[in-house]
Design an enzyme around this catalytic site. Sequence first.
Site, PDB file in Angstrom:
ATOM      1  N   ARG A  33     -34.347   5.437 -23.937  1.00  0.00           N
ATOM      2  CA  ARG A  33     -35.327   4.318 -24.156  1.00  0.00           C
ATOM      3  C   ARG A  33     -36.496   4.131 -23.685  1.00  0.00           C
ATOM      4  O   ARG A  33     -36.401   3.964 -21.861  1.00  0.00           O
ATOM      5  CB  ARG A  33     -34.599   3.031 -24.555  1.00  0.00           C
ATOM      6  CG  ARG A  33     -34.169   1.851 -23.282  1.00  0.00           C
ATOM      7  CD  ARG A  33     -33.288   1.607 -24.543  1.00  0.00           C
ATOM      8  NE  ARG A  33     -31.596   2.022 -24.706  1.00  0.00           N
ATOM      9  CZ  ARG A  33     -30.790   1.715 -25.720  1.00  0.00           C
ATOM     10  NH1 ARG A  33     -31.257   0.096 -24.711  1.00  0.00           N
ATOM     11  NH2 ARG A  33     -29.519   2.312 -25.466  1.00  0.00           N
ATOM     12  N   ASP A  47     -36.507  -1.957 -23.139  1.00  0.00           N
ATOM     13  CA  ASP A  47     -34.856  -1.937 -24.156  1.00  0.00           C
ATOM     14  C   ASP A  47     -35.461  -3.368 -23.075  1.00  0.00           C
ATOM     15  O   ASP A  47     -35.416  -4.043 -22.530  1.00  0.00           O
ATOM     16  CB  ASP A  47     -33.331  -1.237 -23.949  1.00  0.00           C
ATOM     17  CG  ASP A  47     -32.168  -2.776 -24.367  1.00  0.00           C
ATOM     18  OD1 ASP A  47     -32.652  -2.394 -25.481  1.00  0.00           O
ATOM     19  OD2 ASP A  47     -31.800  -2.355 -23.916  1.00  0.00           O
ATOM     20  N   ARG A  66     -40.513   1.745 -28.627  1.00  0.00           N
ATOM     21  CA  ARG A  66     -39.346   1.890 -27.959  1.00  0.00           C
ATOM     22  C   ARG A  66     -39.319   2.449 -30.340  1.00  0.00           C
ATOM     23  O   ARG A  66     -39.658   2.344 -31.388  1.00  0.00           O
ATOM     24  CB  ARG A  66     -38.648   0.934 -28.246  1.00  0.00           C
ATOM     25  CG  ARG A  66     -37.090   0.704 -28.556  1.00  0.00           C
ATOM     26  CD  ARG A  66     -36.192   0.932 -27.619  1.00  0.00           C
ATOM     27  NE  ARG A  66     -34.799   0.872 -27.854  1.00  0.00           N
ATOM     28  CZ  ARG A  66     -33.925   0.398 -27.515  1.00  0.00           C
ATOM     29  NH1 ARG A  66     -33.893  -1.013 -26.565  1.00  0.00           N
ATOM     30  NH2 ARG A  66     -32.546   0.604 -28.143  1.00  0.00           N
ATOM     31  N   ASP A  71     -33.169  -6.969 -23.080  1.00  0.00           N
ATOM     32  CA  ASP A  71     -32.041  -8.206 -24.123  1.00  0.00           C
ATOM     33  C   ASP A  71     -32.092  -9.285 -23.710  1.00  0.00           C
ATOM     34  O   ASP A  71     -32.713  -9.687 -22.699  1.00  0.00           O
ATOM     35  CB  ASP A  71     -30.739  -6.951 -23.611  1.00  0.00           C
ATOM     36  CG  ASP A  71     -30.131  -5.606 -23.528  1.00  0.00           C
ATOM     37  OD1 ASP A  71     -30.776  -5.573 -25.253  1.00  0.00           O
ATOM     38  OD2 ASP A  71     -29.765  -5.825 -23.038  1.00  0.00           O
TER      39      ASP A  71
END
Length: 146
Positions: free
Chosen positions: A91, A94, A82, A96
């Site tokens: 990307r 990712d 990334r 989260d």
Amino acid sequence: MHEVFLLLGSNLGDRELFLKQAIDQTETEIGIVLQKSSVYETQSWGKTDAPDYLNQVIFLKTALSPLKVLEKALYIENKLGRHRDEKWGSRIIDIDVLFYDQQIINEPGLIIPHPELQKRRFTLEPLAEIAPDWVHPVLKKKYFTT
């Protein structure tokens, strides 16, 4: 052991492979993955001219602290290639942190629950699939049904 929900997303390269690699690395670095949602394809959010994303929510248990979970997630993103060139940019991967138990954390660089999750269908749909009865610790309601 702590209960953690992570959102995975990829819109570059072999998106399915990157999601799988992120899950494998999560099990190595963070904890035991107990549930995985289906993979959802969605239009990019924030920067709508970018390629579509594949998104998936995973539920895991970990002994790590919230900050350590974030640190390991960033490490996995970096390990998989990334690059953070622009906000909402495309990307490879990712990751989260959506929830960490029912904790509410607001520290520099770490806000849990994720502050935007209730606005993002690409998060809500996979989350509803694996945790329809989860209660948001700030909003104090179940809203994950679509």
